[in-house]
Design a protein around this motif. Structure first.
Motif, PDB file in Angstrom:
ATOM      1  N   THR A   1       9.265 -11.473 -18.859  1.00 51.25           N
ATOM      2  CA  THR A   1       8.452 -12.652 -19.134  1.00 51.25           C
ATOM      3  C   THR A   1       6.840 -12.209 -18.850  1.00 51.25           C
ATOM      4  O   THR A   1       6.647 -11.655 -18.158  1.00 51.25           O
ATOM      5  N   LEU A   2       6.039 -12.518 -19.908  1.00 50.78           N
ATOM      6  CA  LEU A   2       4.640 -12.225 -19.865  1.00 50.78           C
ATOM      7  C   LEU A   2       3.807 -13.429 -19.890  1.00 50.78           C
ATOM      8  O   LEU A   2       4.194 -14.255 -20.790  1.00 50.78           O
ATOM      9  N   LEU A   3       2.855 -13.321 -19.168  1.00 46.01           N
ATOM     10  CA  LEU A   3       2.144 -14.547 -19.103  1.00 46.01           C
ATOM     11  C   LEU A   3       0.733 -14.605 -20.120  1.00 46.01           C
ATOM     12  O   LEU A   3       0.367 -13.516 -20.364  1.00 46.01           O
ATOM     13  N   SER A   4       0.614 -15.828 -20.755  1.00 46.43           N
ATOM     14  CA  SER A   4      -0.335 -15.933 -21.523  1.00 46.43           C
ATOM     15  C   SER A   4      -1.134 -17.351 -21.747  1.00 46.43           C
ATOM     16  O   SER A   4      -0.397 -18.207 -20.992  1.00 46.43           O
TER      17      SER A   4
ATOM     18  N   CYS B   1      -7.011 -11.481 -23.592  1.00 45.07           N
ATOM     19  CA  CYS B   1      -7.070 -10.796 -22.314  1.00 45.07           C
ATOM     20  C   CYS B   1      -7.430  -9.361 -22.606  1.00 45.07           C
ATOM     21  O   CYS B   1      -7.315  -8.901 -23.686  1.00 45.07           O
ATOM     22  N   GLY B   2      -8.097  -8.893 -21.702  1.00 45.98           N
ATOM     23  CA  GLY B   2      -8.973  -7.727 -21.800  1.00 45.98           C
ATOM     24  C   GLY B   2      -8.096  -6.471 -21.179  1.00 45.98           C
ATOM     25  O   GLY B   2      -8.743  -5.235 -20.924  1.00 45.98           O
ATOM     26  N   CYS B   3      -6.867  -6.761 -20.580  1.00 41.66           N
ATOM     27  CA  CYS B   3      -6.087  -5.752 -19.758  1.00 41.66           C
ATOM     28  C   CYS B   3      -5.790  -4.226 -20.799  1.00 41.66           C
ATOM     29  O   CYS B   3      -5.915  -4.685 -22.179  1.00 41.66           O
ATOM     30  N   SER B   4      -5.402  -3.171 -20.154  1.00 40.93           N
ATOM     31  CA  SER B   4      -5.113  -2.111 -21.099  1.00 40.93           C
ATOM     32  C   SER B   4      -3.911  -2.125 -21.797  1.00 40.93           C
ATOM     33  O   SER B   4      -3.721  -1.716 -22.768  1.00 40.93           O
TER      34      SER B   4
ATOM     35  N   HIS C   1      -0.191  -6.199 -17.232  1.00 34.25           N
ATOM     36  CA  HIS C   1      -0.822  -7.384 -18.091  1.00 34.25           C
ATOM     37  C   HIS C   1      -0.704  -8.637 -16.888  1.00 34.25           C
ATOM     38  O   HIS C   1      -1.609  -9.404 -16.977  1.00 34.25           O
ATOM     39  N   ASN C   2       0.303  -8.853 -16.480  1.00 38.53           N
ATOM     40  CA  ASN C   2       0.569 -10.158 -15.594  1.00 38.53           C
ATOM     41  C   ASN C   2      -0.207 -10.140 -14.522  1.00 38.53           C
ATOM     42  O   ASN C   2      -0.730 -11.234 -14.277  1.00 38.53           O
ATOM     43  N   ILE C   3      -0.429  -9.071 -13.924  1.00 41.54           N
ATOM     44  CA  ILE C   3      -1.380  -9.070 -12.576  1.00 41.54           C
ATOM     45  C   ILE C   3      -3.050  -9.349 -13.025  1.00 41.54           C
ATOM     46  O   ILE C   3      -3.625 -10.104 -12.583  1.00 41.54           O
TER      47      ILE C   3
ATOM     48  N   TYR D   1      -3.822 -10.847 -15.861  1.00 41.06           N
ATOM     49  CA  TYR D   1      -3.690 -12.511 -16.148  1.00 41.06           C
ATOM     50  C   TYR D   1      -3.949 -13.324 -14.874  1.00 41.06           C
ATOM     51  O   TYR D   1      -4.709 -14.254 -15.103  1.00 41.06           O
ATOM     52  N   MET D   2      -3.205 -12.953 -13.761  1.00 43.20           N
ATOM     53  CA  MET D   2      -3.284 -13.808 -12.535  1.00 43.20           C
ATOM     54  C   MET D   2      -4.764 -13.672 -11.960  1.00 43.20           C
ATOM     55  O   MET D   2      -5.253 -14.705 -11.578  1.00 43.20           O
ATOM     56  N   ASN D   3      -5.192 -12.525 -11.969  1.00 40.92           N
ATOM     57  CA  ASN D   3      -6.576 -12.292 -11.491  1.00 40.92           C
ATOM     58  C   ASN D   3      -7.444 -12.888 -12.285  1.00 40.92           C
ATOM     59  O   ASN D   3      -8.480 -13.383 -11.819  1.00 40.92           O
ATOM     60  N   ASP D   4      -7.523 -13.112 -13.662  1.00 41.57           N
ATOM     61  CA  ASP D   4      -8.315 -13.960 -14.443  1.00 41.57           C
ATOM     62  C   ASP D   4      -8.221 -15.399 -14.219  1.00 41.57           C
ATOM     63  O   ASP D   4      -9.304 -16.143 -14.166  1.00 41.57           O
ATOM     64  N   PHE D   5      -6.881 -15.588 -13.948  1.00 42.25           N
ATOM     65  CA  PHE D   5      -6.633 -17.059 -13.726  1.00 42.25           C
ATOM     66  C   PHE D   5      -7.493 -17.321 -12.232  1.00 42.25           C
ATOM     67  O   PHE D   5      -8.078 -18.454 -12.098  1.00 42.25           O
TER      68      PHE D   5
END
Length: 122
Positions: A43-46, A70-73, A101-103, A105-109
């Motif tokens: 599961t990937l967060l979006s 998202c700007g993650c690698s 990606h998920n980390i 995403y959560m940092n952006d959140f």
């Protein structure tokens, strides 16, 4: 010692709605295995909602990142079709890319939550 002057930490907080409630109730810091656990299970967060990569509908989504904002690698370098392939092939690389990606995403959140606090909206 005045406890109101000390940071308040919450263990095991998970999803975005729970985090929103915690922040509104004055929690300063939190930690959780939520983003990495989701990664292990595909599961990937979006910003558009959770992406359950095991679904065959992602097998042909070439050129489509997990989250277009998202700007993650992972989002910059891999598309949903490739991640679907990695997950189905049980490649360990999937868990690494999904966790990145998920980390992110959560940092952006959480960055958004901090800004709302600074702006006096929370």
């Amino acid at each position: 010692v005045n406890r109101r002057e000390k940071p308040r930490h919450l263990l095991g907080i998970a999803d975005e709605p729970s985090i929103l409630g915690a922040v509104k109730n004055g929690i300063d810091t939190m930690d959780s295995c939520y983003p990495t656990r989701l990664s292990r299970h595909g599961t990937l967060l979006s910003r558009e909602g959770k992406v359950h990569i095991k679904s065959g509908k992602y097998s042909r989504q070439f050129g489509v990142p997990i989250d277009s904002e998202c700007g993650c690698s992972t989002c910059r370098n891999y598309d949903r079709a490739y991640l679907w392939h990695l997950f189905k092939a049980k490649e360990p690389l999937f868990m690494q890319l999904a966790t990145i990606h998920n980390i992110h995403y959560m940092n952006d959140f959480m960055k958004q939550q901090r800004q709302l606090i600074l702006d006096g909206k929370i």
